[in-house]
Design a protein around this motif. Structure first.
Motif, PDB file in Angstrom:
ATOM      1  N   ARG A   1     -32.609  22.730  20.044  1.00  0.00           N
ATOM      2  CA  ARG A   1     -31.522  22.776  20.989  1.00  0.00           C
ATOM      3  C   ARG A   1     -30.170  22.367  20.407  1.00  0.00           C
ATOM      4  NH1 ARG A   1     -30.316  18.567  25.810  1.00  0.00           N
ATOM      5  NH2 ARG A   1     -29.374  17.503  23.938  1.00  0.00           N
ATOM      6  N   LEU A   2     -29.099  23.332  20.480  1.00  0.00           N
ATOM      7  CA  LEU A   2     -27.871  22.801  20.180  1.00  0.00           C
ATOM      8  C   LEU A   2     -26.898  22.790  21.423  1.00  0.00           C
ATOM      9  CD1 LEU A   2     -27.670  25.646  17.330  1.00  0.00           C
ATOM     10  CD2 LEU A   2     -28.160  23.273  16.909  1.00  0.00           C
ATOM     11  N   SER A   3     -26.239  21.748  21.464  1.00  0.00           N
ATOM     12  CA  SER A   3     -25.359  21.671  22.506  1.00  0.00           C
ATOM     13  C   SER A   3     -24.018  21.927  21.802  1.00  0.00           C
ATOM     14  CB  SER A   3     -25.336  19.943  22.675  1.00  0.00           C
ATOM     15  OG  SER A   3     -24.305  19.876  23.730  1.00  0.00           O
ATOM     16  N   TYR A   4     -23.302  22.834  22.706  1.00  0.00           N
ATOM     17  CA  TYR A   4     -22.097  23.601  22.071  1.00  0.00           C
ATOM     18  C   TYR A   4     -20.687  23.252  22.640  1.00  0.00           C
ATOM     19  CZ  TYR A   4     -22.815  26.929  26.108  1.00  0.00           C
ATOM     20  OH  TYR A   4     -23.061  27.683  27.320  1.00  0.00           O
ATOM     21  N   PRO A   5     -20.454  22.179  23.512  1.00  0.00           N
ATOM     22  CA  PRO A   5     -19.162  21.640  23.910  1.00  0.00           C
ATOM     23  C   PRO A   5     -18.801  20.803  22.798  1.00  0.00           C
ATOM     24  CG  PRO A   5     -20.791  20.920  25.538  1.00  0.00           C
ATOM     25  CD  PRO A   5     -21.563  21.400  24.450  1.00  0.00           C
ATOM     26  N   VAL A   6     -18.258  21.828  21.927  1.00  0.00           N
ATOM     27  CA  VAL A   6     -17.522  21.311  20.493  1.00  0.00           C
ATOM     28  C   VAL A   6     -16.466  22.180  20.281  1.00  0.00           C
ATOM     29  CG1 VAL A   6     -19.598  20.173  19.472  1.00  0.00           C
ATOM     30  CG2 VAL A   6     -19.248  22.446  19.005  1.00  0.00           C
ATOM     31  N   THR A   7     -15.717  21.921  19.351  1.00  0.00           N
ATOM     32  CA  THR A   7     -14.738  22.979  18.890  1.00  0.00           C
ATOM     33  C   THR A   7     -15.398  23.958  18.131  1.00  0.00           C
ATOM     34  OG1 THR A   7     -14.351  21.988  16.750  1.00  0.00           O
ATOM     35  CG2 THR A   7     -13.075  20.940  18.419  1.00  0.00           C
TER      36      THR A   7
ATOM     37  N   ALA B   1     -16.772  16.185  33.550  1.00  0.00           N
ATOM     38  CA  ALA B   1     -16.726  15.375  32.254  1.00  0.00           C
ATOM     39  C   ALA B   1     -16.395  13.869  32.358  1.00  0.00           C
ATOM     40  CB  ALA B   1     -15.178  15.849  31.583  1.00  0.00           C
ATOM     41  N   MET B   2     -17.640  13.370  33.113  1.00  0.00           N
ATOM     42  CA  MET B   2     -17.873  11.886  33.495  1.00  0.00           C
ATOM     43  C   MET B   2     -19.063  11.297  32.937  1.00  0.00           C
ATOM     44  SD  MET B   2     -16.099  12.127  37.229  1.00  0.00           S
ATOM     45  CE  MET B   2     -16.341  10.352  37.803  1.00  0.00           C
ATOM     46  N   THR B   3     -19.470  11.548  31.773  1.00  0.00           N
ATOM     47  CA  THR B   3     -20.836  11.230  31.310  1.00  0.00           C
ATOM     48  C   THR B   3     -20.852   9.694  31.257  1.00  0.00           C
ATOM     49  OG1 THR B   3     -20.210  11.624  29.086  1.00  0.00           O
ATOM     50  CG2 THR B   3     -21.582  13.251  30.085  1.00  0.00           C
TER      51      THR B   3
ATOM     52  N   GLU C   1     -12.044  25.604  35.227  1.00  0.00           N
ATOM     53  CA  GLU C   1     -11.589  25.442  33.859  1.00  0.00           C
ATOM     54  C   GLU C   1     -12.690  25.300  32.848  1.00  0.00           C
ATOM     55  OE1 GLU C   1      -8.437  22.754  33.385  1.00  0.00           O
ATOM     56  OE2 GLU C   1      -7.327  23.993  34.959  1.00  0.00           O
ATOM     57  N   PHE C   2     -13.522  23.894  32.977  1.00  0.00           N
ATOM     58  CA  PHE C   2     -14.450  23.930  32.093  1.00  0.00           C
ATOM     59  C   PHE C   2     -15.671  24.764  31.976  1.00  0.00           C
ATOM     60  CE2 PHE C   2     -14.025  18.933  33.489  1.00  0.00           C
ATOM     61  CZ  PHE C   2     -12.916  18.933  32.915  1.00  0.00           C
ATOM     62  N   ARG C   3     -15.966  25.413  33.227  1.00  0.00           N
ATOM     63  CA  ARG C   3     -16.839  26.501  33.298  1.00  0.00           C
ATOM     64  C   ARG C   3     -16.318  27.689  32.413  1.00  0.00           C
ATOM     65  NH1 ARG C   3     -18.886  31.054  35.406  1.00  0.00           N
ATOM     66  NH2 ARG C   3     -16.777  31.605  35.956  1.00  0.00           N
ATOM     67  N   ALA C   4     -15.065  28.102  32.565  1.00  0.00           N
ATOM     68  CA  ALA C   4     -14.616  29.365  31.855  1.00  0.00           C
ATOM     69  C   ALA C   4     -14.521  29.165  30.326  1.00  0.00           C
ATOM     70  CB  ALA C   4     -13.292  29.479  32.346  1.00  0.00           C
ATOM     71  N   GLU C   5     -14.269  27.710  29.874  1.00  0.00           N
ATOM     72  CA  GLU C   5     -14.226  27.556  28.522  1.00  0.00           C
ATOM     73  C   GLU C   5     -15.705  27.477  27.960  1.00  0.00           C
ATOM     74  OE1 GLU C   5     -12.101  27.520  26.046  1.00  0.00           O
ATOM     75  OE2 GLU C   5     -13.095  26.265  24.517  1.00  0.00           O
ATOM     76  N   PHE C   6     -16.602  26.795  28.778  1.00  0.00           N
ATOM     77  CA  PHE C   6     -17.999  26.699  28.187  1.00  0.00           C
ATOM     78  C   PHE C   6     -18.560  28.028  28.134  1.00  0.00           C
ATOM     79  CE2 PHE C   6     -18.415  22.374  30.453  1.00  0.00           C
ATOM     80  CZ  PHE C   6     -18.260  21.786  29.043  1.00  0.00           C
ATOM     81  N   LYS C   7     -18.317  29.116  28.779  1.00  0.00           N
ATOM     82  CA  LYS C   7     -18.723  30.399  28.966  1.00  0.00           C
ATOM     83  C   LYS C   7     -18.379  31.049  27.484  1.00  0.00           C
ATOM     84  CE  LYS C   7     -19.656  34.604  31.213  1.00  0.00           C
ATOM     85  NZ  LYS C   7     -19.003  35.878  31.785  1.00  0.00           N
ATOM     86  N   LEU C   8     -16.870  30.749  27.191  1.00  0.00           N
ATOM     87  CA  LEU C   8     -16.325  31.329  25.848  1.00  0.00           C
ATOM     88  C   LEU C   8     -17.003  30.673  24.601  1.00  0.00           C
ATOM     89  CD1 LEU C   8     -12.678  31.447  26.781  1.00  0.00           C
ATOM     90  CD2 LEU C   8     -14.205  33.244  26.552  1.00  0.00           C
TER      91      LEU C   8
ATOM     92  N   HIS D   1     -16.921  18.017  26.177  1.00  0.00           N
ATOM     93  CA  HIS D   1     -15.956  17.585  24.924  1.00  0.00           C
ATOM     94  C   HIS D   1     -14.516  17.186  25.718  1.00  0.00           C
ATOM     95  CE1 HIS D   1     -15.518  21.531  25.052  1.00  0.00           C
ATOM     96  NE2 HIS D   1     -14.592  21.751  24.115  1.00  0.00           N
ATOM     97  N   PHE D   2     -14.335  17.334  26.835  1.00  0.00           N
ATOM     98  CA  PHE D   2     -13.183  17.299  27.539  1.00  0.00           C
ATOM     99  C   PHE D   2     -12.954  15.688  28.004  1.00  0.00           C
ATOM    100  CE2 PHE D   2     -14.611  21.776  28.832  1.00  0.00           C
ATOM    101  CZ  PHE D   2     -13.673  22.271  28.040  1.00  0.00           C
ATOM    102  N   PRO D   3     -11.862  15.365  28.237  1.00  0.00           N
ATOM    103  CA  PRO D   3     -11.726  14.038  28.722  1.00  0.00           C
ATOM    104  C   PRO D   3     -11.784  14.205  30.327  1.00  0.00           C
ATOM    105  CG  PRO D   3      -9.613  14.579  28.196  1.00  0.00           C
ATOM    106  CD  PRO D   3     -10.576  15.986  27.740  1.00  0.00           C
ATOM    107  N   THR D   4     -12.062  12.978  30.836  1.00  0.00           N
ATOM    108  CA  THR D   4     -12.276  13.240  32.263  1.00  0.00           C
ATOM    109  C   THR D   4     -10.803  13.346  33.106  1.00  0.00           C
ATOM    110  OG1 THR D   4     -13.789  11.047  32.291  1.00  0.00           O
ATOM    111  CG2 THR D   4     -12.799  11.698  34.418  1.00  0.00           C
ATOM    112  N   PRO D   5     -10.847  14.415  33.922  1.00  0.00           N
ATOM    113  CA  PRO D   5      -9.436  14.748  34.560  1.00  0.00           C
ATOM    114  C   PRO D   5      -8.480  13.502  34.986  1.00  0.00           C
ATOM    115  CG  PRO D   5     -11.156  16.116  35.240  1.00  0.00           C
ATOM    116  CD  PRO D   5     -11.718  15.158  34.574  1.00  0.00           C
ATOM    117  N   ARG D   6      -7.145  13.866  34.851  1.00  0.00           N
ATOM    118  CA  ARG D   6      -6.255  12.783  35.026  1.00  0.00           C
ATOM    119  C   ARG D   6      -6.304  12.194  36.601  1.00  0.00           C
ATOM    120  NH1 ARG D   6      -4.131   9.444  31.957  1.00  0.00           N
ATOM    121  NH2 ARG D   6      -4.679   8.020  33.746  1.00  0.00           N
ATOM    122  N   HIS D   7      -6.493  12.939  37.453  1.00  0.00           N
ATOM    123  CA  HIS D   7      -6.474  12.528  38.957  1.00  0.00           C
ATOM    124  C   HIS D   7      -7.884  11.568  39.308  1.00  0.00           C
ATOM    125  CE1 HIS D   7      -9.303  16.032  39.294  1.00  0.00           C
ATOM    126  NE2 HIS D   7      -9.440  15.595  40.599  1.00  0.00           N
TER     127      HIS D   7
END
Ligand SMILES: Cc1ncc(COP(=O)(O)O)c(C=O)c1O
Length: 403
Positions: free
Chosen positions: A379-385, A247-249, A298-305, A50-56
């Motif tokens: 199956r539930l995909s959890y990259p959501v708020t 985050a480049m799907t 950063e993404f990995r840490a947030e997904f784990k939470l 659910h993240f935007p693609t990183p700026r760089h």
């Protein structure tokens, strides 16, 4: 006369009849219909960050467009992107691939599709552990191959062992597909098991196809790739994706690593279909692979939470059990306690029926387990708020308890 001759002829090739529309895409289409009718859905269907693609990464692609890097490139990708792929993989996993042992593709799915097309003949068998990502089965069948399912035990966190694979090998076995961490159950093959499986494949002359789409999303151990087993390289194809890692799907950016002769054939096939992957996407991919990897962590840490948040929420639903997924970003709860509930005409007969009614009555999007080869899960995909997890699980609980 002309019409009757035409109608006597078969319109579609047999191979298109051997596959189905991807179940995850079918669920997304159904959910989109409801959304456009104004229904508010809690959506755990789509498998994407659910993240935007990183700026760089965005900046690199925008700069490439501005610099008119908008023409055809060589088919397997410009040398810089192939170099970035092999260097990233070598740095993170200790592999040793040359630039001509890598191809950049319009998404990993295309690399997989092409790999199966160049390897699998009619009648060849491909071993596939269950539960499996939806597309493996159809891609094998499209090529004319036969899928040989390797059943696993939920109580053992769907562990895949070399011994179990060995039992399924026949003279027709052409390849084994492994996906670790896996979609849908998030199970991870540990290094010792991976090495034993690589040995079996190597000794028997069978191709090991490793889908590393979620390799960086490992929450319990250091990510590992069989690409480090140089001795097994001749019979191994590593498939990678930038989709989830960066985050480049929507960009469609993936790759294959393998022996030069395999990569040359993937390139040959690609030259007769898509040609090169989008030119400026290749520049974005270089920024992703060769640039700072902070976003990956950063993404990995947030997904784990989020995984832990989702697991805690699911625990509030009586009789729903769930293995702890060690990686990827899905949970795969067992909902068998609710299959068979709901009396008379409204009795739920399968996970597909459960997911369909959960969508239409509970307004929660989930993908039924049949799509992944197990009939008792969703199956539930959890990259959501977290708010979506709270409300979605609340709705699920209300729906299930109301059956
Ligand atoms: C296991 C697995 N492999 C491959 C892919 C395809 O990734 P890509 O977006 O690079 O085509 C997916 C996408 O969901 C996946 O779940």
């Amino acid at each position: 006369m002309a019409t009757s001759v035409l109608s006597a002829r078969k319109v579609f090739a047999d191979r298109i009849g051997r596959i189905e529309v991807s179940a995850t895409m079918a669920v997304a289409a159904e959910a989109a219909k409801l959304k456009s009718a104004g229904v508010s859905l809690m959506d755990f269907g789509a498998g994407e960050p659910h993240f935007p693609t990183p700026r760089h990464i965005k900046d690199a692609a925008i700069a490439a467009i501005e610099a008119n890097f908008t023409r055809y490139t060589v088919v397997p990708g410009i040398p810089e992107v192939r170099k970035a792929i092999v260097e990233r993989h070598a740095c993170d996993f200790g592999s040793d691939y040359a630039v001509d042992e890598a191809i950049f593709t319009g998404g990993e799915k295309l690399a997989l599709f092409n790999a199966i097309q160049v390897l699998v003949e009619h009648g060849d068998e491909v071993i596939l552990p269950v539960p499996y990502w939806v597309s493996f089965k159809d891609i094998i069948q499209y090529a004319g191959g036969t899928v040989v399912y390797l059943e696993t035990e939920e109580a053992e966190s769907f562990r895949i062992t070399a011994e179990a694979i060995e039992r399924l090998i026949t003279p027709k076995t052409k390849a084994i597909i492994l996906n670790s961490p896996s979609n849908p159950a998030g199970n991870v093959i540990d290094e010792a098991d991976l090495e034993r499986i690589a040995h079996v494949a190597h000794e028997r002359g069978i191709y090991l196809i490793l889908d590393e789409c979620y390799v960086y999303l490992n929450y319990e151990s250091k990510p590992v790739s069989a690409g480090k087993f140089g001795w097994a390289k001749e019979q191994m194809i590593v498939l990678g994706s930038l989709s989830k890692t960066y985050a480049m799907t929507g960009w469609r950016a993936g790759y294959a690593l393998g022996p030069k002769k395999v990569i040359a054939n993937l390139s040959k096939l690609q030259s007769q279909s898509t040609s090169n992957a989008t030119s400026f996407v290749q520049k974005g991919a270089i920024a992703a692979l060769a640039g700072s990897q902070e976003c990956v962590e950063e993404f990995r840490a947030e997904f784990k939470l989020l995984r832990d948040y989702m697991l805690a929420a699911l625990k509030t639903i009586p009789e729903v059990t769930c293995t702890v997924p060690a990686g990827a970003f899905y949970v795969y709860p067992n909902v068998s306690a609710y299959i068979g509930r709901g009396g008379g005409n409204s009795r739920i007969g399968s996970a597909t029926e459960l997911a369909t009614r959960l969508l239409h009555e509970g307004h929660v999007v989930a993908v039924p387990g049949e799509a992944f080869g197990t009939p008792h899960h969703i199956r539930l995909s959890y990259p959501v708020t977290r708010a979506t997890i709270d409300e979605g699980v609340r709705r699920m609980k209300a729906f299930l308890l109301g059956l």
